[in-house]
Design an enzyme around this catalytic site. Structure first.
Site, PDB file in Angstrom:
ATOM      1  CE  LYS A 196      -3.592   1.948   2.178  1.00 51.95           C
ATOM      2  NZ  LYS A 196      -4.794   2.218   3.426  1.00 51.95           N
ATOM      3  NE  ARG A 206      -5.487  10.173   2.949  1.00 49.55           N
ATOM      4  CZ  ARG A 206      -4.204   9.963   2.635  1.00 49.55           C
ATOM      5  NH1 ARG A 206      -3.981  11.531   2.976  1.00 49.55           N
ATOM      6  NH2 ARG A 206      -3.564   8.745   2.597  1.00 49.55           N
ATOM      7  CE  LYS A 218      -4.055   8.248   6.382  1.00 50.69           C
ATOM      8  NZ  LYS A 218      -4.843   7.159   6.624  1.00 50.69           N
ATOM      9  CD  GLU A 234       5.232  -3.667   4.444  1.00 55.11           C
ATOM     10  OE1 GLU A 234       4.935  -5.005   4.820  1.00 55.11           O
ATOM     11  OE2 GLU A 234       6.123  -2.904   4.399  1.00 55.11           O
ATOM     12  CE  LYS A 249      -5.900   2.135  -0.310  1.00 57.89           C
ATOM     13  NZ  LYS A 249      -6.778   1.961   0.340  1.00 57.89           N
ATOM     14  CB  SER A 275     -11.271   7.171  -3.627  1.00 59.86           C
ATOM     15  OG  SER A 275      -9.944   7.847  -3.370  1.00 59.86           O
ATOM     16  CE1 TYR A 314     -14.944   3.529  -2.798  1.00 60.81           C
ATOM     17  CE2 TYR A 314     -13.181   2.812  -4.305  1.00 60.81           C
ATOM     18  CZ  TYR A 314     -13.352   3.770  -3.320  1.00 60.81           C
ATOM     19  OH  TYR A 314     -12.642   3.798  -1.992  1.00 60.81           O
TER      20      TYR A 314
HETATM   21  C1  PBG Z   1      -6.920   3.505   5.263  1.00 65.49           C
HETATM   22  C2  PBG Z   1      -7.773   4.034   3.632  1.00 65.49           C
HETATM   23  C3  PBG Z   1      -7.499   5.055   3.132  1.00 65.49           C
HETATM   24  C4  PBG Z   1      -8.288   3.698   1.527  1.00 65.49           C
HETATM   25  C5  PBG Z   1      -8.569   2.568   2.096  1.00 65.49           C
HETATM   26  N1  PBG Z   1      -8.222   2.338   4.023  1.00 65.49           N
HETATM   27  C6  PBG Z   1      -7.252   5.345   2.796  1.00 65.49           C
HETATM   28  C7  PBG Z   1      -5.822   6.248   3.447  1.00 65.49           C
HETATM   29  O1  PBG Z   1      -5.329   5.178   3.430  1.00 65.49           O
HETATM   30  O2  PBG Z   1      -5.758   7.228   3.638  1.00 65.49           O
HETATM   31  C8  PBG Z   1      -8.221   4.407   0.801  1.00 65.49           C
HETATM   32  C9  PBG Z   1      -8.886   3.856  -0.440  1.00 65.49           C
HETATM   33  C10 PBG Z   1      -9.548   4.939  -1.510  1.00 65.49           C
HETATM   34  O3  PBG Z   1      -8.841   5.504  -2.010  1.00 65.49           O
HETATM   35  O4  PBG Z   1     -10.419   4.273  -2.300  1.00 65.49           O
HETATM   36  N2  PBG Z   1      -6.341   2.860   5.902  1.00 65.49           N
END
Ligand code: PBG
Length: 327
Positions: A196, A206, A218, A234, A249, A275, A314
């Protein structure tokens, strides 16, 4: 021209093209992320994700029924909580009567056959907006594991089928696996967010959850977009620690990572078409700058072609409608 090989022959008609098609999508390839919020009879559109809504639990049931009719059978649930329910320790995440856990129970009661996936991370419940516990501006690793393990057991108890640790703390897959097993949930699976990345493409998500970090970013836990060998490290750790599936991701800017994991790990690979990837296509399509339906299918195909077995997207509903109408 005296050409022996003419690849165009295999593209000569729709039937031939279909016959030699290497990658195919079906609605069973998709997991739909769904957003739940408190209240009744409420549905609000996420401003940066046209066509995607936060639903109150009652309306979420209708949404799931519609998806099941389309052939979508797996859902990943995310909660939008009011600021007043958030705290430093993400306490609300283990409240059995809270929004998230009661919604899982309600979905499993009404649709026992669907696969409910969850998110294991502190951010939707955290007053700091981070995935881990914050102390003096630092995200603490080991104390976070205890909180995540409690959250995971509570989700399993509510009836979740597969848990998705998306927090990127070190050692969390093994820690969560032991906690689940100790509590008797040996059949509950773990889809680990193995690779990730610290990505700009999470912005609209968010917004959907009001979960942006209150300070900083992050980058001390999510991966550097420049790295691919690190994704293998990982992934290997998560395999050793007992993950059942691995996630990459985002998806689109990381197709090489999907392929890399596919070639090096034998677990199923899921890819999260996040997203911001959704928002980009929607925005361009709304402006008339590209054909949104075709761009959607091409994107989803590319993710599967790169090696993903499952796609969190989505677009699941729209894509399923398109696929069903072709048959
Ligand atoms: C957080 C989490 C995130 C997403 C899924 N779980 C956002 C982040 O890590 O800040 C993002 C998913 C998306 O953008 O569709 N644990």
């Amino acid at each position: 021209m005296n050409l022996i090989r003419r690849p165009r022959r295999n593209r000569a008609s729709a039937v031939i093209r279909d016959m030699v098609q290497e990658t195919r999508l079906t609605p069973h390839d998709f997991i739909l992320p769904i957003f739940v919020m408190e209240g009744q009879n409420l549905r609000t559109e996420v401003a940066s994700m046209p066509g995607i809504y936060r639903h109150s639990p009652d309306l979420l049931m209708d949404e799931i029924a519609e998806c099941v009719d389309l052939g979508i059978r797996a859902f990943d649930l995310f909660p939008n909580l009011p600021e007043a329910k958030k705290d430093k320790y993400a306490t609300e995440s283990t409240n059995p009567d809270g929004l998230y856990l009661s919604t899982i129970r309600a979905i499993k009661d009404r649709f026992p056959e669907v696969c409910i996936m969850t998110d294991v991370a502190m951010d939707p419940y955290s007053s700091d907006g981070h995935d881990g516990l914050v102390e003096n501006g630092q995200i603490l690793n080991d104390p976070t594991l205890e909180i995540l393990a409690k959250m995971a057991v509570a989700q399993a108890e509510a009836g979740a089928d597969i848990l998705g640790p998306s927090d990127m703390m070190d050692g969390r897959v093994g820690y969560i696996r032991s906690a689940l097993d100790a509590a008797g949930y040996t059949n509950v699976g773990i889809m680990s967010y193995a690779a990730k990345y610290a990505s700009a493409f999470y912005g609209p998500f968010r917004d959907a959850l009001d979960s942006a970090p209150k300070f900083g970013d992050k980058k001390t836990y999510q991966m550097n977009p420049a790295n691919s060998r690190e994704a293998l490290i990982e992934a290997e750790l998560d395999v050793q620690e007992g993950a059942d599936m691995l996630m990459v991701k985002p998806a689109l800017a990381y197709l090489d990572i999907i392929k890399l994991l596919r070639e090096n790990v034998n677990l199923p690979i899921t890819a999260y078409n996040v997203s911001g990837e959704y928002a980009m296509i929607k925005a361009a399509a709304r402006n008339g700058w590209l054909d949104g339906d075709r761009a959607m299918m091409e994107t989803l195909l590319s993710i599967k072609r790169a090696g993903a077995d499952v796609i969190l997207t989505y677009f699941a509903k729209e894509a399923a409608k398109q696929l069903n109408s072709r048959q």
